[in-house]
Design a protein around this motif. Structure first.
Motif, mmCIF file in Angstrom:
data_model
loop_
_atom_site.group_PDB
_atom_site.id
_atom_site.type_symbol
_atom_site.label_atom_id
_atom_site.label_comp_id
_atom_site.label_asym_id
_atom_site.label_seq_id
_atom_site.Cartn_x
_atom_site.Cartn_y
_atom_site.Cartn_z
ATOM 1 N N UNK A 119 16.807 19.055 -18.482
ATOM 2 C CA UNK A 119 15.997 20.152 -17.973
ATOM 3 C C UNK A 119 15.167 19.715 -16.785
ATOM 4 N N UNK A 120 15.113 20.575 -15.756
ATOM 5 C CA UNK A 120 14.366 20.254 -14.546
ATOM 6 C C UNK A 120 14.066 21.549 -13.811
ATOM 7 N N UNK A 121 12.830 21.991 -13.849
ATOM 8 C CA UNK A 121 12.483 23.252 -13.186
ATOM 9 C C UNK A 121 12.463 23.121 -11.668
ATOM 10 N N UNK A 122 12.552 21.885 -11.157
ATOM 11 C CA UNK A 122 12.622 21.684 -9.706
ATOM 12 C C UNK A 122 14.043 21.358 -9.252
ATOM 13 N N UNK A 123 15.025 21.657 -10.075
ATOM 14 C CA UNK A 123 16.402 21.278 -9.756
ATOM 15 C C UNK A 123 16.934 21.954 -8.499
ATOM 16 N N UNK A 124 16.362 23.086 -8.135
ATOM 17 C CA UNK A 124 16.845 23.779 -6.938
ATOM 18 C C UNK A 124 15.997 23.476 -5.708
ATOM 19 N N UNK A 125 15.127 22.461 -5.767
ATOM 20 C CA UNK A 125 14.302 22.110 -4.610
ATOM 21 C C UNK A 125 15.170 21.688 -3.424
ATOM 22 N N UNK A 126 16.234 20.941 -3.720
ATOM 23 C CA UNK A 126 17.163 20.527 -2.677
ATOM 24 C C UNK A 126 16.552 19.543 -1.703
ATOM 25 N N UNK A 127 16.867 19.731 -0.410
ATOM 26 C CA UNK A 127 16.375 18.867 0.665
ATOM 27 C C UNK A 127 15.486 19.703 1.566
ATOM 28 N N UNK A 128 14.242 19.278 1.761
ATOM 29 C CA UNK A 128 13.344 20.052 2.619
ATOM 30 C C UNK A 128 13.550 19.668 4.083
ATOM 31 N N UNK A 129 12.788 20.266 4.969
ATOM 32 C CA UNK A 129 13.041 20.089 6.399
ATOM 33 C C UNK A 129 12.739 18.687 6.897
ATOM 34 N N UNK A 130 11.939 17.922 6.139
ATOM 35 C CA UNK A 130 11.705 16.521 6.495
ATOM 36 C C UNK A 130 12.668 15.568 5.801
ATOM 37 N N UNK A 131 13.575 16.106 5.012
ATOM 38 C CA UNK A 131 14.509 15.261 4.276
ATOM 39 C C UNK A 131 13.992 14.821 2.928
ATOM 40 N N UNK A 132 12.922 15.441 2.443
ATOM 41 C CA UNK A 132 12.368 15.080 1.148
ATOM 42 C C UNK A 132 13.136 15.685 -0.012
ATOM 43 N N UNK A 133 13.224 14.940 -1.107
ATOM 44 C CA UNK A 133 13.822 15.389 -2.362
ATOM 45 C C UNK A 133 12.904 14.939 -3.498
ATOM 46 N N UNK A 134 13.138 15.455 -4.699
ATOM 47 C CA UNK A 134 12.230 15.132 -5.809
ATOM 48 C C UNK A 134 12.896 14.236 -6.859
#
Length: 282
Positions: A119-134
């Motif tokens: 389970x991961x409620x941030x699973x759809x965070x993906x890659x942000x504009x700076x290249x960050x992931x969780x």
């Protein structure tokens, strides 16, 4: 003319049936939350660490409580702490940032899944504009030694120290604390290939949970940088205590029907002696 690039060489380096996961099985465990029973609950206060046991076949959930907060996670086999979470091998076998259906692997010579993320409620965070992931395995825990080296100051509540205090009642020491999974942490590599940490995107009620593939001792530190919205090191850094929040932990037992057919993963059956015996071709 240049050789035709071999696209296979830019695919995942490690492949094979041993890395495949039963998504139907783990998907049911993650989704059928009505067939769980709470067996333990605890809170990790700001800038502290806690350790607890998670029996094999149980689920452990880590949740944000009242604001974004990064947590540094360590895992050990409850019966043999020499078997512990191996961040770098997990990074190779799974990904640099993990999520649902990824597995957390143990050190040699054990090399088997310790936990599977369900389970991961941030699973759809993906890659942000700076290249960050969780949820990263790139970085390790902050520690008082690097604090002294970079900030010329002593601080006793870095994640390394928090984890050290947390495991002492279980007979472990600073030497047992190891590279972590940074839960809820948003990280990446910049254009100079340098590690960066961004503001944690978690909101109150977000969670990350895993299924214990063996009896585990788990330790978690609530990072002293809180949501990491302020730099922790360097000339412009200040104490970010106002950005810190607690983390909640819940351990669940499961309806036996959910785990029917499951068994604890085995280690690879390597039968050699690392070349210490006489070479058979000599």
């Amino acid at each position: 003319m240049p050789a035709t690039p071999d696209h296979r060489l830019t695919e995942a380096a490690y492949q094979g049936p041993a890395l495949q996961v039963d998504r139907d099985f783990y998907g049911r465990i993650g989704q059928d939350t009505g067939r769980r029973t709470v067996v333990n609950e605890l809170t990790v206060p700001i800038r502290s660490g806690r350790a607890w046991e998670v029996p094999a076949g149980h689920v452990c959930r880590i949740s944000t409580v009242d604001g974004p907060q990064v947590g540094d996670l360590n895992l050990w086999n409850r019966h043999d702490p020499r078997e512990r979470f191996w961040a770098s091998r997990t990074r190779q076998l799974q990904a640099a940032h993990v999520s649902t259906f990824d597995r957390l692997w143990s050190t040699l010579p054990f090399l088997r899944p310790m936990a599977t993320i369900v389970g991961d409620t941030l699973s759809d965070y993906g890659v942000d504009r700076e290249g960050g992931r969780v949820h990263d395995t790139l970085g390790t825990r902050c520690d008082p030694y690097v604090s002294r080296m970079l900030n010329n100051a002593d601080f006793d509540y870095h994640c390394h120290s928090n984890l050290t205090r947390a495991v002492l009642p279980f007979g472990l020491t600073e030497f047992d604390v190891h590279d972590v999974l940074n839960v809820f942490q948003c990280t990446g590599l910049n254009e100079r290939d340098e590690y960066f940490m961004k503001t944690c995107p978690a909101r109150p009620g977000d969670y990350f949970e895993f299924f214990a593939e063996q009896d585990l001792l788990v330790a978690l530190s609530a990072c002293p940088g809180g949501d990491l919205s302020a730099p922790m090191f360097g000339e412009d850094s200040e104490d970010p205590v106002g950005n810190c929040h607690p983390l909640a932990v819940t351990v669940y037992s499961l309806d036996p029907e959910l785990t029917r057919g499951w068994s604890e993963p085995e280690s690879p059956r390597y039968g050699g002696r690392h070349g210490l015996a006489e070479k058979p071709w000599a």
